[in-house]
Design a protein around this motif. Structure first.
Motif, PDB file in Angstrom:
ATOM      1  N   ALA B 102       0.660  -1.091   0.156  1.00 12.92           N
ATOM      2  CA  ALA B 102      -0.040  -0.029  -0.095  1.00 12.92           C
ATOM      3  C   ALA B 102       0.739   1.236   0.032  1.00 12.92           C
ATOM      4  N   ALA B 103       2.077   1.192   0.542  1.00 12.57           N
ATOM      5  CA  ALA B 103       3.062   2.373   0.521  1.00 12.57           C
ATOM      6  C   ALA B 103       3.316   2.811  -0.590  1.00 12.57           C
ATOM      7  N   ILE B 105       1.872   1.933  -3.776  1.00 17.26           N
ATOM      8  CA  ILE B 105       0.685   2.226  -5.046  1.00 17.26           C
ATOM      9  C   ILE B 105      -0.647   2.598  -4.304  1.00 17.26           C
ATOM     10  N   GLY B 106      -0.668   2.736  -3.021  1.00 16.70           N
ATOM     11  CA  GLY B 106      -1.742   3.299  -2.512  1.00 16.70           C
ATOM     12  C   GLY B 106      -2.854   1.876  -1.944  1.00 16.70           C
ATOM     13  N   ALA B 107      -3.628   2.484  -0.885  1.00 17.61           N
ATOM     14  CA  ALA B 107      -4.284   1.110  -0.251  1.00 17.61           C
ATOM     15  C   ALA B 107      -5.424   0.679  -1.462  1.00 17.61           C
ATOM     16  N   GLY B 108      -5.995   1.618  -1.724  1.00 19.38           N
ATOM     17  CA  GLY B 108      -7.265   0.968  -2.727  1.00 19.38           C
ATOM     18  C   GLY B 108      -6.741   0.067  -4.152  1.00 19.38           C
ATOM     19  N   LYS B 109      -5.664   0.754  -4.604  1.00 17.12           N
ATOM     20  CA  LYS B 109      -5.154   0.066  -5.569  1.00 17.12           C
ATOM     21  C   LYS B 109      -4.418  -1.416  -5.173  1.00 17.12           C
ATOM     22  N   ARG B 110      -3.918  -1.277  -3.779  1.00 13.31           N
ATOM     23  CA  ARG B 110      -3.269  -2.720  -3.504  1.00 13.31           C
ATOM     24  C   ARG B 110      -4.541  -3.647  -3.139  1.00 13.31           C
TER      25      ARG B 110
END
Lengths: 195, 169
Positions: B102-103, B105-110
Motif C-alpha cells: 500500500a505504501a 501504490i496506495g491502499a485502494g490500488k493494493r
C-alpha cells in the motif's frame, strides 16, 4: 504405508508445519515473493527446487525400500494443457496480486491483510470457474497423455534423473546468488518490515 | 514504520527452508498418501458459500456433497498454514498488521491488485486441479510431468506480467 490419515488433526499438523516454514522463508511477503520474477531475490526458486529435490529423493528412497509404493501415493494426472493454462493464470495472479494460494494464507497469518483479500479473490475465482463450467470444464483435461511421470516419459532411470535435478538445484543456488548480489541482495526481514 | 522495541529476526536461509519443506512434504505423503495443497480448500469454501446454487452446479456439487468445509482435511491444512505462519511471525518478531504494497501504490490500488490476483489464481487452480503447492511442489516431488509443465508456465507468465505491473505492487 501410507497411513491415509485424513483426520482434521493430520491436516492441522501438516498445515502448521507448512505455514511455519513458509513464513520463516519470507513467503508471507508479496514483496519477497514477486522479487523472484524480477530476479532480485531467488528465494522462491531456491526453496521450491530444494524442497522438490529433497522430497523426490525421500519418496524414491521410501519406494525403493518398499515402505511405500508409487501407485499408493497421489501422482497428478498428465493433463498437460490444463496444467499449462492453470500455470499461466496462477503465474499471472501471482505477479498481479503477490501471492499464490498457500502463500496468501501464510501472509494473512503474519498479519498481512492483502493476503486475506487475495484469499477472498480466490473464492470468487472458483465461483467464476464453476459458473462457466460448461465452457471451462473441458480445459481441465486438455492435452492428456498416458505417461504421468518424468522418468518413464524421458526414458531416464529415476536415480539419474534425481542426480540431474540435484545438480540443477546447485546451479540455481550459484546463479541466483550471483544475480542477487548484482541487483542489491536478497530481501531481508529488516527490509521487508519497512514495506 | 511503526515503533517497536526490537528488530525482526532474520529469515531462514533458503537451503534450510527448502530442506525443511522437503522433509515436511515426505512426512505428509507418509501420513496421507497425498502432498501439501491449498487451493482445494478454496473450492470447498466456494461450494459452501454458494449454498443452493452450488448444490446444482455441475462443478461445485461434488464439493458440496463433501459437506461443511471444516470437515475436510485440505481446509484444515489451510487453517494450519495460517496458524503456523502466525506462530512463526510472532516467535520471530515479524508479525505486523499491514496492507503490504500500500505504501508504494496506495491502499485502494493494493486491495484491487490483491483481489484480481486472487481471482486469477482461484480460477487457474480449478483449471489445473491444483496450485503452486498442490501441483507444482507436491506433484514435482512425485516427478509428475504435469507439475513441471505447470511450473514452467507459472514462472514464464509471472516474469512477463511482472514487467507490466507498477513497481512495488
Amino acid at each position: 504405508m501410507p497411513f491415509y490419515d485424513y483426520s482434521l488433526a493430520s491436516g492441522l499438523l501438516c498445515g502448521i508445519l507448512f505455514g511455519y516454514i513458509l513464513e520463516s522463508a519470507g513467503f508471507g511477503s508479496a514483496c519477497k515473493l514477486t522479487a523472484q520474477f524480477r530476479f532480485s531475490d531467488w528465494a522462491v526458486l531456491k526453496v521450491m527446487f530444494t524442497a522438490i529435490v529433497v522430497a523426490a529423493i525421500g519418496l524414491y528412497a521410501l519406494s525403493a525400500t518398499g515402505v511405500i509404493a508409487y501407485p499408493d501415493i497421489y501422482v497428478p494426472p498428465a493433463y498437460l494443457g490444463g496444467a499449462a493454462i492453470g500455470g499461466l493464470l496462477i503465474g499471472a495472479g501471482f505477479a498481479v496480486g503477490g501471492y499464490c494460494p498457500g502463500t496468501a494464507a501464510s501472509a494473512f497469518g503474519s498479519g498481512r491483510l492483502d493476503g486475506l483479500v487475495f484469499m477472498i479473490g480466490m473464492v470468487v475465482g472458483v465461483g467464476l470457474f464453476a459458473a462457466g463450467y460448461d465452457t471451462f470444464g473441458s480445459w481441465v483435461t486438455l492435452g492428456a497423455i498416458q505417461t504421468s511421470r518424468l522418468p518413464e516419459l524421458l526414458g531416464i532411470s529415476e536415480p539419474v534423473l534425481l542426480a540431474l535435478f540435484a545438480l540443477l538445484a546447485a546451479v540455481i543456488f550459484w546463479l541466483g546468488s550471483r544475480v542477487e548480489r548484482k541487483l542489491g541482495g536478497a530481501l531481508t526481514a529488516e527490509a521487508l518490515d519497512a514495506r | 514504520m511503526t515503533e517497536r522495541t526490537h528488530a525482526p529476526r532474520p529469515l531462514w536461509h533458503p537451503l534450510v527452508a527448502g530442506i525443511a519443506l522437503g522433509v515436511t512434504l515426505v512426512f505428509t505423503f507418509l501420513l496421507t498418501g497425498n502432498g501439501l495443497g491449498a487451493s482445494g480448500a478454496f473450492a470447498r469454501t466456494a461450494a459452501w458459500l454458494g449454498g443452493e446454487s452450488a448444490k446444482t452446479n455441475a462443478y461445485l456439487s461434488a464439493f458440496w456433497q463433501s459437506g461443511h468445509p471444516l470437515n475436510n482435511w485440505i481446509v484444515w491444512v489451510v487453517v494450519g498454514v495460517i496458524l503456523g505462519a502466525l506462530l512463526s511471525a510472532i516467535n520471530s518478531g515479524r508479525f505486523r498488521w499491514k496492507l503490504e504494497g500500500a505504501a508504494a501504490i496506495g491502499a485502494g490500488k493494493r486491495i484491487a491488485t490483491a483481489f484480481v490476483g486472487g481471482v486469477l489464481a482461484g480460477f487457474g487452480s480449478r483449471v489445473a486441479a491444483g496450485c503452486t503447492s498442490g501441483l507444482g511442489l507436491s506433484g514435482g516431488a512425485t516427478l509428475a510431468v504435469s507439475a513441471f509443465v505447470f511450473l514452467a508456465f507459472f514462472f514464464v507468465t509471472g516474469i512477463v506480467v511482472s514487467r507490466i505491473m507498477p513497481k512495488g505492487a
